[in-house]
Motif scaffolding. Sequence first.
Motif, PDB file in Angstrom:
ATOM      1  N   SER A  43     -22.539  77.949  29.741  1.00 42.46           N
ATOM      2  CA  SER A  43     -22.231  76.519  29.730  1.00 42.46           C
ATOM      3  C   SER A  43     -22.953  75.785  30.849  1.00 42.46           C
ATOM      4  O   SER A  43     -23.483  74.684  30.645  1.00 42.46           O
ATOM      5  CB  SER A  43     -20.723  76.305  29.862  1.00 42.46           C
ATOM      6  N   VAL A 103     -19.298  82.947  29.291  1.00 39.38           N
ATOM      7  CA  VAL A 103     -19.154  81.612  28.713  1.00 39.38           C
ATOM      8  C   VAL A 103     -19.396  80.541  29.766  1.00 39.38           C
ATOM      9  O   VAL A 103     -20.096  79.551  29.521  1.00 39.38           O
ATOM     10  CB  VAL A 103     -17.756  81.439  28.067  1.00 39.38           C
ATOM     11  N   GLY A 117     -25.827  73.085  30.200  1.00 38.00           N
ATOM     12  CA  GLY A 117     -25.605  71.759  30.784  1.00 38.00           C
ATOM     13  C   GLY A 117     -26.784  71.312  31.619  1.00 38.00           C
ATOM     14  O   GLY A 117     -27.203  70.153  31.570  1.00 38.00           O
TER      15      GLY A 117
END
Length: 69
Positions: free
Chosen positions: A45, A41, A49
């Motif tokens: 992320s 995760v 991003g």
Amino acid sequence: MADSAKKEKANKPSFFKGLKAEYKKIVWPDRNEVLKQSVAVVCISIVLGAIIAVLDFLMQYGVDFLTSL
């Protein structure tokens, strides 16, 4: 009318018994599985991003270029 109220009260304990039985069926992940999923995760992320930041920079550059014409 009183019969339906009695039946309704009789169903509540069986609901909680069923809930307890279903709760016992839950298989909780072990520590290693939680660690692997957490790392996945965090990595996803960070990558998403970065992709969003690059797209934002490119769009901002494009808008600035178009408004300067």
